[in-house]
Design a protein around this motif. Structure first.
Motif, short mmCIF file in Angstrom:
data_model
loop_
_atom_site.label_atom_id
_atom_site.label_comp_id
_atom_site.label_asym_id
_atom_site.label_seq_id
_atom_site.Cartn_x
_atom_site.Cartn_y
_atom_site.Cartn_z
N GLN A 21 0.85 -1.20 0.00
CA GLN A 21 0.00 0.00 0.00
C GLN A 21 0.88 1.25 0.00
OE1 GLN A 21 -1.78 1.91 3.46
NE2 GLN A 21 -3.80 1.25 2.76
N TRP A 22 0.49 2.23 -0.80
CA TRP A 22 1.20 3.51 -0.83
C TRP A 22 0.19 4.58 -0.39
CZ3 TRP A 22 6.25 4.25 -3.45
CH2 TRP A 22 6.73 5.55 -3.31
N PHE A 23 0.17 4.85 0.90
CA PHE A 23 -0.81 5.81 1.42
C PHE A 23 -0.47 7.21 0.95
CE2 PHE A 23 -2.30 8.81 4.65
CZ PHE A 23 -3.65 8.48 4.70
N GLY A 24 -1.50 7.97 0.58
CA GLY A 24 -1.33 9.34 0.10
C GLY A 24 -1.84 9.46 -1.32
N GLN A 25 -1.05 10.15 -2.15
CA GLN A 25 -1.43 10.29 -3.55
C GLN A 25 -2.80 10.95 -3.70
OE1 GLN A 25 1.27 10.01 -5.88
NE2 GLN A 25 -0.25 8.96 -7.09
N GLY A 26 -3.16 11.82 -2.74
CA GLY A 26 -4.46 12.49 -2.79
C GLY A 26 -5.60 11.65 -2.25
N LYS A 27 -5.28 10.44 -1.76
CA LYS A 27 -6.30 9.55 -1.21
C LYS A 27 -5.95 9.29 0.25
CE LYS A 27 -7.02 7.26 -5.67
NZ LYS A 27 -6.97 5.96 -6.41
N TYR A 28 -6.74 9.84 1.16
CA TYR A 28 -6.39 9.80 2.57
C TYR A 28 -7.35 8.95 3.40
CZ TYR A 28 -3.67 13.56 0.62
OH TYR A 28 -2.83 14.29 -0.18
N ASN A 29 -8.13 8.16 2.71
CA ASN A 29 -8.94 7.12 3.35
C ASN A 29 -8.25 5.80 3.07
OD1 ASN A 29 -10.82 5.08 3.93
ND2 ASN A 29 -12.56 6.42 3.50
N ASP A 30 -7.89 5.09 4.14
CA ASP A 30 -7.14 3.84 3.98
C ASP A 30 -7.77 2.89 2.97
OD1 ASP A 30 -4.73 3.35 5.11
OD2 ASP A 30 -5.51 2.85 7.07
N ASP A 31 -9.07 2.81 2.97
CA ASP A 31 -9.75 1.83 2.12
C ASP A 31 -9.72 2.21 0.64
OD1 ASP A 31 -10.42 0.13 4.25
OD2 ASP A 31 -12.12 1.40 4.78
N GLU A 32 -9.27 3.43 0.34
CA GLU A 32 -9.18 3.87 -1.06
C GLU A 32 -7.74 3.98 -1.55
OE1 GLU A 32 -11.19 7.58 -1.12
OE2 GLU A 32 -13.18 6.74 -0.71
N ALA A 33 -6.78 3.69 -0.66
CA ALA A 33 -5.37 3.89 -1.00
C ALA A 33 -4.92 2.97 -2.14
CB ALA A 33 -4.50 3.65 0.23
N ASP A 34 -3.92 3.45 -2.88
CA ASP A 34 -3.39 2.70 -4.02
C ASP A 34 -2.37 1.66 -3.56
OD1 ASP A 34 -4.70 4.07 -6.22
OD2 ASP A 34 -3.47 5.80 -5.68
N TYR A 35 -2.15 0.67 -4.41
CA TYR A 35 -1.12 -0.34 -4.19
C TYR A 35 -0.10 -0.27 -5.33
CZ TYR A 35 -4.34 -2.36 -0.76
OH TYR A 35 -5.18 -2.55 0.31
N LEU A 36 1.14 -0.52 -4.99
CA LEU A 36 2.21 -0.52 -5.97
C LEU A 36 2.30 -1.90 -6.63
CD1 LEU A 36 4.72 0.65 -7.34
CD2 LEU A 36 6.04 0.08 -5.30
N LEU A 37 2.14 -1.92 -7.96
CA LEU A 37 2.20 -3.18 -8.72
C LEU A 37 3.34 -3.08 -9.71
CD1 LEU A 37 -1.65 -3.58 -9.34
CD2 LEU A 37 -0.28 -4.43 -7.42
N ASN A 38 4.33 -3.96 -9.59
CA ASN A 38 5.63 -3.72 -10.19
C ASN A 38 5.99 -4.55 -11.43
OD1 ASN A 38 6.64 -1.62 -8.75
ND2 ASN A 38 8.14 -2.78 -7.60
N LEU A 39 5.10 -5.40 -11.89
CA LEU A 39 5.45 -6.17 -13.07
C LEU A 39 5.70 -5.26 -14.27
CD1 LEU A 39 3.17 -9.34 -13.12
CD2 LEU A 39 5.52 -9.10 -12.33
N TYR A 40 6.43 -5.77 -15.23
CA TYR A 40 6.75 -5.00 -16.44
C TYR A 40 5.49 -4.51 -17.13
CZ TYR A 40 9.00 -3.89 -20.90
OH TYR A 40 9.46 -3.25 -22.01
N THR A 41 4.41 -5.27 -17.03
CA THR A 41 3.15 -4.93 -17.69
C THR A 41 2.22 -4.12 -16.80
OG1 THR A 41 2.25 -7.05 -16.94
CG2 THR A 41 3.23 -6.98 -19.15
N GLU A 42 2.66 -3.78 -15.58
CA GLU A 42 1.79 -3.06 -14.64
C GLU A 42 2.26 -1.62 -14.45
OE1 GLU A 42 0.17 -6.65 -11.79
OE2 GLU A 42 2.18 -5.88 -11.39
N ILE A 43 1.46 -0.84 -13.71
CA ILE A 43 1.69 0.60 -13.64
C ILE A 43 2.96 0.99 -12.91
CG2 ILE A 43 -0.75 1.18 -13.84
CD1 ILE A 43 -0.87 1.49 -10.83
N GLY A 44 3.44 0.14 -11.99
CA GLY A 44 4.67 0.47 -11.29
C GLY A 44 5.91 -0.09 -11.96
N GLY A 45 5.73 -0.79 -13.05
CA GLY A 45 6.85 -1.48 -13.68
C GLY A 45 7.71 -0.58 -14.55
N VAL A 46 8.64 -1.20 -15.26
CA VAL A 46 9.60 -0.47 -16.09
C VAL A 46 8.85 0.24 -17.22
CG1 VAL A 46 11.58 -0.71 -17.61
CG2 VAL A 46 11.42 -2.11 -15.54
#
Length: 632
Positions: A423-448
């Motif tokens: 979980q990456w708390f913040g990013q303009g979302k300050y309700n825990d249940d709406e927080a984003d998660y870091l997804l790191n595969l090459y094909t995902e949003i956190g990837g290369v």
């Protein structure tokens, strides 16, 4: 105003401290003709403070092993000539040294120039006609501290150094300008003398936080004195027989080859006084205060925010020395993920600062003991895969397959690192249940991304990112800046624990300060944790065992703050840690099974000579009174 610290360009142009004659005596006279002009020169003395949040100026960010990059970087350029990363890869040299703080160059300015400006100020401030004597004394005290700090900066980096107590007169002889390196003990005595003189005058707090926040105060001076005393009591400078051949021209040793126990006794007392002074000034460990926007966060996230906010919260009771001239913007862009919600390939966020696997392994388990000591932790199977449980949703994404090493770790692991599935708390979302998660595969949003700037290990330095900083999918970014903390209270607590253990061995005082820090992160007390969970339950009961615990606690609590680099050197453990391989996850993988395969990135090599940096060959030619550090 110190809130912004917009500094006057220095009035002398030479980069070499051996050019001891002011370039324009009339200009110097004018600089102290009025209070307003003298204040500008005071700001000049402050302007030499290295911006420690900037990897281009702070070797502790990129010359060690906490941060790693990939070799084909076109944005941010952290592998370029003006950073410490070439040093981490064995590129330091005598012909044109990287981050040359001795005579200036390759990303650094000369600290001897800083010392010359400080001396000019101290020699002339008394002549200013429209100032009260008390204000002249106050400003002189600030500059005396800065003068001590600049000497310490050089000493920690180069070992024995010349002491620039005063600028030489215009008619100085050739022999007088051949400055020589002095013994560490003599340097320590001089630095402490300057700080003690300054501390007698400096105030407990600034009068106006709006205009003077960041000005040198008594807690800053005494806090740094404690740090300096601990540094020079440590093995690199105290009992270092590996550099016993580092002698002056008369054959006298410049570094203690025999341990002087009184160094630790003096360091302990300095730490005690520094902590008491900080407490008197109102400093205390930071705890995140919920607002209307963050009212719905979980207790788990509260603990994570305690950790992140200890560095990033703007007006922060834990910060003893905020460098208000060092507003953290670029570093956050290096540490952030491009955009957690939809992804971004733009250059608003660089996403380059990667954390090696061995650094991630430093963090404890959730029980507060090392991962290779926890009896309930599958250390050998830590790279095996496991599915995240629903009850872990405030740490990791439920249902996500992750390595076991991402599960059942202490809060500081999740607060400090951006990890796959985390979980990456913040990013303009300050309700825990709406927080984003870091997804790191090459094909995902956190990837290369498609361009050439990417995180090479899969771990991000989340601790350095203010929770209100936001990266967006349209390549725009909002950075919530903060003043870099040059010194915070937790640092002093850990230094006190270290010094106490070296003098007295295990005792209530050590555990008191260690446990205050651990409690802030939701961890049990040291003795309880080791007794119940560790395979080595008696470890806290011996000086040697407790020393290891204190050192690991520093590695965790002070991570990414530029402390590990100097700590490993003063403990003389850099040749151990910096000779371990740099590894990361397989960030080009398209499946989680292949992503969680450790990948060798680099084989670091640290030699004995690397404990002290080289003086440039040109500087040695200019000053026959100097000699090179061993083996360069």
């Amino acid at each position: 105003m110190y809130k912004y610290i917009i500094f006057l360009v220095v009035l002398v142009s030479s980069c070499n401290y051996l050019n001891i004659i002011p370039d324009n005596v009339v200009t110097i006279d004018n600089a102290f003709s009025l209070r307003q002009e003298a204040e500008k020169y005071l700001f000049t003395c402050y302007s030499h403070l290295p911006n420690l949040s900037n990897g281009d100026q702070n070797p502790a960010f990129s010359a060690g092993d906490e941060t790693w990059y990939h070799l084909n970087i076109k944005a941010g350029n952290p592998q370029g000539d003006n950073t410490g990363w070439p040093i981490a890869r064995g590129g330091q040299n005598v012909d044109n040294p990287y981050l040359n703080y001795w005579d200036g160059g390759r990303g650094a300015s000369s600290m001897f120039r800083a010392l010359r400006d400080c001396n000019i100020f101290l020699e002339n401030i008394k002549t200013v006609p429209d100032m009260e004597d008390y204000e002249k004394e106050l400003w002189s005290a600030e500059v005396k501290f800065l003068k001590a700090y600049y000497h310490f900066w050089l000493l920690r980096m180069y070992g024995p150094i010349p002491l620039i107590k005063e600028n030489l007169p215009i008619d100085a002889s050739v022999e007088e300008v051949k400055v020589e390196r002095k013994p560490v003990a003599e340097a320590l005595e001089y630095i402490v003398k300057l700080i003690d003189e300054a501390a007698e005058i400096l105030p407990l707090n600034v009068e106006s936080e709006i205009e003077e926040y960041g000005r040198i105060t008594k807690p800053i001076a005494l806090g740094m004195k404690a740090k300096i005393m601990v540094t020079l009591a440590s093995p690199l400078f105290n009992g270092n027989n590996l550099f016993s051949h580092l002698n002056d021209e008369d054959g006298e040793p410049l570094i203690n080859s025999q341990v002087d126990p009184t160094r630790w006794v003096d360091a302990l007392e300095s730490c005690r006084v520094a902590i008491q002074t900080a407490h008197d000034a109102g400093n205390e460990l930071y705890h995140f205060q919920r607002t209307i926007a963050t009212a719905k966060i979980s207790d788990t996230t509260q603990l994570k925010m305690n950790v992140r906010g200890s560095v990033t919260a703007e007006i922060n009771p834990e910060i003893i020395w905020p460098n208000t001239g060092d507003r953290v913007n670029y570093l956050q862009r290096l540490a952030m993920v491009r955009a957690l919600n939809k992804g971004s390939n733009g250059w608003s966020i660089y996403a380059l600062n990667a954390v090696p696997l061995k650094i991630a392994d430093v963090f404890y388990t959730k029980h507060g003991v090392p991962i290779d000591e926890d009896k309930s932790y599958d250390y050998n199977g830590r790279y095996d895969l496991i599915e995240v449980k629903p009850e872990e949703k405030y740490l990791l994404k439920p249902g996500r397959t992750v390595a076991k090493s991402h599960v059942d770790r202490e809060i500081r692991f999740y607060a400090s690192l951006g990890v796959d599935g985390g979980q990456w708390f913040g990013q303009g979302k300050y309700n825990d249940d709406e927080a984003d998660y870091l997804l790191n595969l090459y094909t995902e949003i956190g990837g290369v991304p498609k361009n050439e700037a990417y995180n090479v290990t899969g771990y991000f330095q989340k601790k350095l990112v203010h929770y209100e900083s936001i990266s967006r999918s349209n390549n725009t970014v909002t950075i919530k800046q903060y003043a870099w903390p040059n010194l915070r209270l937790a640092d002093l607590y850990l230094l006190y624990a270290e010094a106490y253990n070296e003098v007295n061995g295990p005792g209530e005082e050590v555990f008191k300060y260690l446990d205050l820090i651990r409690e802030r992160s939701g961890l049990p007390p040291v003795q309880d944790a080791w007794e119940e969970y560790s395979s080595n339950p008696s470890k806290p009961d011996t000086k040697e065992g407790l020393r290891d615990i204190i050192r690991q606690e520093r590695m965790i609590e002070m991570i990414f703050e530029g402390q590990r680099y100097w700590d490993l050197r003063r403990w003389m453990l850099a040749d151990v840690e910096y000779n371990k391989p740099i590894t990361g996850w397989n960030v080009f993988a398209k499946t989680l099974e292949s992503y969680y395969q450790p990948r060798l990135l680099y084989e670091q090599e640290f030699l004995l000579r690397d404990y002290f940096w080289p003086i440039s060959q040109s500087e040695l030619l200019r000053n026959p009174g100097l000699f090179q550090n061993p083996n360069w």
